[in-house]
Design an enzyme around this catalytic site. Structure first.
Site, mmCIF file in Angstrom:
data_model
loop_
_atom_site.group_PDB
_atom_site.id
_atom_site.type_symbol
_atom_site.label_atom_id
_atom_site.label_comp_id
_atom_site.label_asym_id
_atom_site.label_seq_id
_atom_site.Cartn_x
_atom_site.Cartn_y
_atom_site.Cartn_z
ATOM 1 C CG HIS A 26 -1.794 -1.204 1.328
ATOM 2 N ND1 HIS A 26 -1.324 -2.451 1.669
ATOM 3 C CD2 HIS A 26 -3.134 -1.337 1.122
ATOM 4 C CE1 HIS A 26 -2.341 -3.310 1.667
ATOM 5 N NE2 HIS A 26 -3.446 -2.652 1.338
ATOM 6 C CB ILE A 184 -9.133 7.981 -0.953
ATOM 7 C CG1 ILE A 184 -9.208 9.101 -1.999
ATOM 8 C CG2 ILE A 184 -8.850 6.640 -1.639
ATOM 9 C CD1 ILE A 184 -10.159 8.853 -3.156
ATOM 10 C CG HIS A 256 -6.023 1.572 -0.489
ATOM 11 N ND1 HIS A 256 -6.155 2.033 0.793
ATOM 12 C CD2 HIS A 256 -6.099 0.206 -0.402
ATOM 13 C CE1 HIS A 256 -6.320 1.008 1.618
ATOM 14 N NE2 HIS A 256 -6.286 -0.104 0.914
ATOM 15 C CB SER A 363 -23.040 -10.123 36.785
ATOM 16 O OG SER A 363 -24.225 -9.418 36.996
ATOM 17 C CD GLU A 390 -19.958 -5.916 25.925
ATOM 18 O OE1 GLU A 390 -20.088 -5.246 24.871
ATOM 19 O OE2 GLU A 390 -20.851 -5.969 26.802
ATOM 20 C CG HIS A 440 -23.595 -15.074 33.981
ATOM 21 N ND1 HIS A 440 -22.670 -14.510 34.830
ATOM 22 C CD2 HIS A 440 -24.812 -14.737 34.480
ATOM 23 C CE1 HIS A 440 -23.291 -13.847 35.794
ATOM 24 N NE2 HIS A 440 -24.590 -13.980 35.623
ATOM 25 C CG HIS A 452 -28.035 -12.948 28.404
ATOM 26 N ND1 HIS A 452 -28.786 -12.389 27.389
ATOM 27 C CD2 HIS A 452 -27.680 -11.925 29.209
ATOM 28 C CE1 HIS A 452 -28.886 -11.085 27.585
ATOM 29 N NE2 HIS A 452 -28.215 -10.776 28.682
HETATM 30 C C1 LIG Z 1 -11.608 -4.608 9.935
HETATM 31 C C2 LIG Z 1 -11.089 -4.396 8.558
HETATM 32 N N1 LIG Z 1 -11.941 -4.382 7.522
HETATM 33 C C3 LIG Z 1 -11.493 -4.260 6.266
HETATM 34 C C4 LIG Z 1 -10.153 -4.126 6.015
HETATM 35 C C5 LIG Z 1 -9.639 -4.035 4.590
HETATM 36 N N2 LIG Z 1 -9.168 -2.683 4.321
HETATM 37 C C6 LIG Z 1 -7.886 -2.336 4.413
HETATM 38 S S1 LIG Z 1 -7.604 -0.738 4.135
HETATM 39 C C7 LIG Z 1 -9.230 -0.437 3.841
HETATM 40 C C8 LIG Z 1 -9.711 0.937 3.485
HETATM 41 C C9 LIG Z 1 -9.282 1.877 4.494
HETATM 42 O O1 LIG Z 1 -9.485 3.169 4.096
HETATM 43 P P1 LIG Z 1 -8.615 4.301 4.771
HETATM 44 O O2 LIG Z 1 -8.454 4.017 6.198
HETATM 45 O O3 LIG Z 1 -9.220 5.589 4.401
HETATM 46 O O4 LIG Z 1 -7.210 4.081 4.109
HETATM 47 P P2 LIG Z 1 -6.536 4.867 2.896
HETATM 48 O O5 LIG Z 1 -7.084 4.256 1.645
HETATM 49 O O6 LIG Z 1 -6.875 6.284 3.026
HETATM 50 O O7 LIG Z 1 -5.097 4.567 3.073
HETATM 51 C C10 LIG Z 1 -9.964 -1.602 3.981
HETATM 52 C C11 LIG Z 1 -11.426 -1.707 3.791
HETATM 53 C C12 LIG Z 1 -9.290 -4.136 7.126
HETATM 54 N N3 LIG Z 1 -7.978 -4.033 6.995
HETATM 55 N N4 LIG Z 1 -9.788 -4.247 8.376
HETATM 56 MG MG LIG Z 2 -8.641 7.237 3.507
#
Ligand SMILES: Cc1ncc(C[n+]2csc(CCOP(=O)(O)OP(=O)(O)O)c2C)c(N)n1
Ligand SMILES: [Mg+2]
Length: 641
Positions: A26, A184, A256, A363, A390, A440, A452
């Site tokens: 990336h 983005i 990205h 609890s 949680e 529980h 639960h």
């Molecule tokens: C919980 C989770 N869901 C999905 C992803 C896959 N994923 C990685 S980066 C991204 C987009 C993130 O966007 P942003 O934080 O704006 O990153 P940028 O493109 O600006 O670097 C996704 C959906 C992940 N890493 N973690």
């Molecule tokens: Mg972004």
């Protein structure tokens, strides 16, 4: 002002070149955040690359972990010994420290594992809390700060709300969140799915908020400077351009998550006037980077020898011997959650545990008598009311555990382990040691009903590699499980406890010195016709079954297995010996899903529940699912016919 643009370009091109060579990764985020990272590392972050695990360093958390090359570039440039240029060249390759997403390696400057979005922000809350508490305890002149980078994705994730809400409530003024507001994410413009007013959102949970321009070095400097004196956690919301410097891919989702491509790399080199070969950093710039961590050496010198004060395993053994002596003659029926509380009461400040609960303190029985509550005025306490959060709680505990300052535990109902799963998995992956007290723990909880009543949760936990599941049957076993959990420092522990009263049955039979996860609790050690394994509340049921079938001439050995995880680690011969029976018949009783137990026996020999529970008094629900002495013993006898 230094030439921040050139310094930032070092990060940009290390990232671009590493992603290009790995043919994956990336580049967009490191290119977009390089300016902010440069100003932060050259002027504010207090760390020491020569002593990466100095306890009182500031922490830098990359919550948007997909931009991992940003972190690796920073660690290489600032001179972390383990982060060599060949590590950078081996980005994303087997055995390298430069994994696709950062993997916890404090020796190399990687403070936490990130990648699942939203976790890092929440870990940072735990780090900030632990560091603030510890600095107050030690009366230090400075409280280490926690700087977090996050992107749009982290802020879309629900867990971020839990984390920022409690951080604001606790006024964690050493926490600074830097938002890569580039508009983005993977699918394209964030306008597709995200129209929050982020600043208002943070203000509403008591954060200080400043907006700025993420490529304007002076502006970046001024805002981070302002954040230093915040009385609350602080959000710096910077407008940035993803893939900054790439003529055709900047500000686009195409930068990205894939290499720019060789043509675009050439154009980017030319646009940013970068004439170096791949992976080459001009020596004058490297020198400036290497000198950047020389700030505040006095604080380092003053605090470098301060260490945390967790008990050694030997000290834990001594403490627990005393508890066992004290509770030796205890005979009344008691829920194991109450037994657990009795143990916490015994610590009385002897063990520096940092406890808590997600709004179920009464609890879960997680608060020891003498524990005082942590709030924004009192960080000296030992108990955190996490509120009904949680997932946030589990991630915050990971942050606390990653600082290596406090051993931490907390509680909720076992059925809500599902809400925490992503963070539990990361704790196991990171080899850090939070303890979850899950009360529980079966249909035995009764009237609260199937929402639960945990069914598959205990096995969900057992499936997490590098984790320890405990399910004690009475007070003595609960003592044993707590003792083991406190001694484990390279994995999370899950202690599953009953809501309902249970008889005291392990008594003298319990060989507690060398605990192997399971032992013969009743019946002969050898020459038994059959073997019955049971855990927790079903151990007494198993003993009753064994007594009943004895009338029909069948001799059963009953094995209590308070920790399947520890039992599994034993030698094959130990396991075979313990399970052995004349008829080669092993039965299992556990009030949960059956699938896990197939490794020890056939499906028809397992008495469990593969359906959702029912809303009724606990005994009635046990009856409904055939978990009674009568039903099980007649089934066993039928099978042996
Ligand atoms: C919980 C989770 N869901 C999905 C992803 C896959 N994923 C990685 S980066 C991204 C987009 C993130 O966007 P942003 O934080 O704006 O990153 P940028 O493109 O600006 O670097 C996704 C959906 C992940 N890493 N973690
Ligand atoms: Mg972004």
């Amino acid at each position: 002002m230094k030439n921040y643009t050139e310094l930032a370009n070092c990060i940009r091109f290390l990232s671009i070149d590493a992603v290009e060579k790995a043919k994956s990764g990336h580049p967009g985020m490191p290119m977009g955040m390089a300016d902010i990272a440069t100003v932060l590392f050259h002027n504010f972050l207090i760390h020491n690359p020569k002593d990466p695990t100095w306890l009182l360093r500031d922490r830098f958390v990359l919550s948007n972990g997909h931009g991992s090359m940003l972190l690796y570039a920073l660690l290489y440039l600032t001179g972390y010994k383990k982060m060599t240029i060949s590590q950078i060249k081996n980005f994303r390759q087997l055995g390298s420290l430069t994994a696709g997403h950062p993997e916890y390696e404090p020796d190399a400057g990687i403070e936490i594992t990130t990648g699942p979005l939203g976790q890092g922000i929440s870990n940072a809350v735990g780090m900030a809390l632990a560091l603030k508490k510890f600095s107050n305890e030690k009366k230090l002149s400075r409280t280490p700060k926690v700087y977090v980078f996050c992107g749009d994705g982290c802020l879309m994730e629900g867990i971020s709300q839990e984390a920022i809400s409690i951080a604001g409530h606790l006024k964690l003024d050493n926490l600074i969140l830097i938002y890569d507001n580039n508009n983005i994410s993977i699918d394209g413009s964030t306008d597709l799915a995200f129209s929050d007013n982020t600043n208002l959102r943070f203000k509403s949970v008591n954060w200080d908020v400043h907006s700025g321009k993420g490529h304007d070095h002076k502006n970046i400097y001024n805002l981070i400077k302002k954040a230093q004196i915040s009385k609350n956690p602080c959000l710096l919301n910077f407008k940035t351009t993803i893939g900054y410097g790439s003529p055709n891919k900047s500000a686009k989702a195409s930068s990205h998550g894939s290499p720019l491509g060789s043509d675009e790399v050439k154009l980017t080199r030319s646009q940013l006037s970068w004439n170096e070969k791949p992976f080459q950093i001009p020596s004058n710039l490297l020198k400036i980077w290497r000198g950047s961590a020389n700030k505040n050496q006095n604080f380092y010198k003053k605090t470098k020898s301060i260490s945390h004060s967790n008990l050694s395993n030997k000290e834990i053994d001594i403490l627990f011997n005393n508890i066992e002596m004290d509770l030796k003659d205890f005979k009344s029926d008691q829920a194991t959650r109450k037994s657990s509380e009795a143990i916490l009461n015994y610590f009385k400040g002897k063990h520096p545990v940092l406890g808590g609960s997600a709004d179920l303190t009464g609890s879960n029985n997680t608060k020891g008598k003498d524990m005082s509550v942590i709030d924004h005025l009192n960080t000296d306490g030992q108990y955190i009311h996490y509120g009904v959060r949680e997932h946030g709680m589990a991630a915050i505990m990971n942050g606390i555990a990653a600082t290596k300052i406090y051993k931490t535990y907390s509680g909720t109902f076992l059925s809500f382990a599902d809400y925490m799963k992503p963070s539990l998995r990361l704790a196991a992956l990171m080899k850090i040691d939070p303890i979850q007290v899950f009360t529980h723990d079966s249909i035995g909880l009764g009237e609260d009903g199937p929402t639960h009543q945990p069914i598959e949760q205990i096995n969900m936990l057992r499936l997490i590699p590098n984790s320890y599941v405990f399910r004690p049957c009475d007070l003595k076993e609960t003592i044993l499980c707590w003792r083991e959990a406190l001694k484990i420092n390279d994995a999370p522990s899950f202690i599953c406890l009953s809501r309902q009263n249970l008889p005291q049955i392990s008594g003298k039979k319990l060989v507690s010195k060398n605990f192997k996860g399971a032992y013969c609790i009743s019946g002969p050690k050898a020459k038994n016709d059959i073997t019955i394994i049971a855990t927790g509340s079903e151990v007494s049921l198993a003993i009753n079954v064994a007594e009943k079938i004895k009338n029909n001439g069948v001799i059963a050995k009953v094995i209590s297995m308070p920790s399947s995880s520890i039992f599994e680690k034993q030698s094959k011969s130990f396991k075979n010996n313990l399970l052995k029976s004349k008829l080669s018949q092993t039965f299992v009783i556990e009030a949960g899903s059956t699938m896990y137990w197939n490794k020890y026996t056939n499906t028809e020999n397992i008495f469990g529940i593969d359906a959702f529970g029912a809303s009724a008094p606990g005994n009635e629900v046990y009856k409904k699912f055939g978990l009674t002495t009568k039903a099980i013993s007649s089934k066993i006898l039928m099978k042996l016919k």
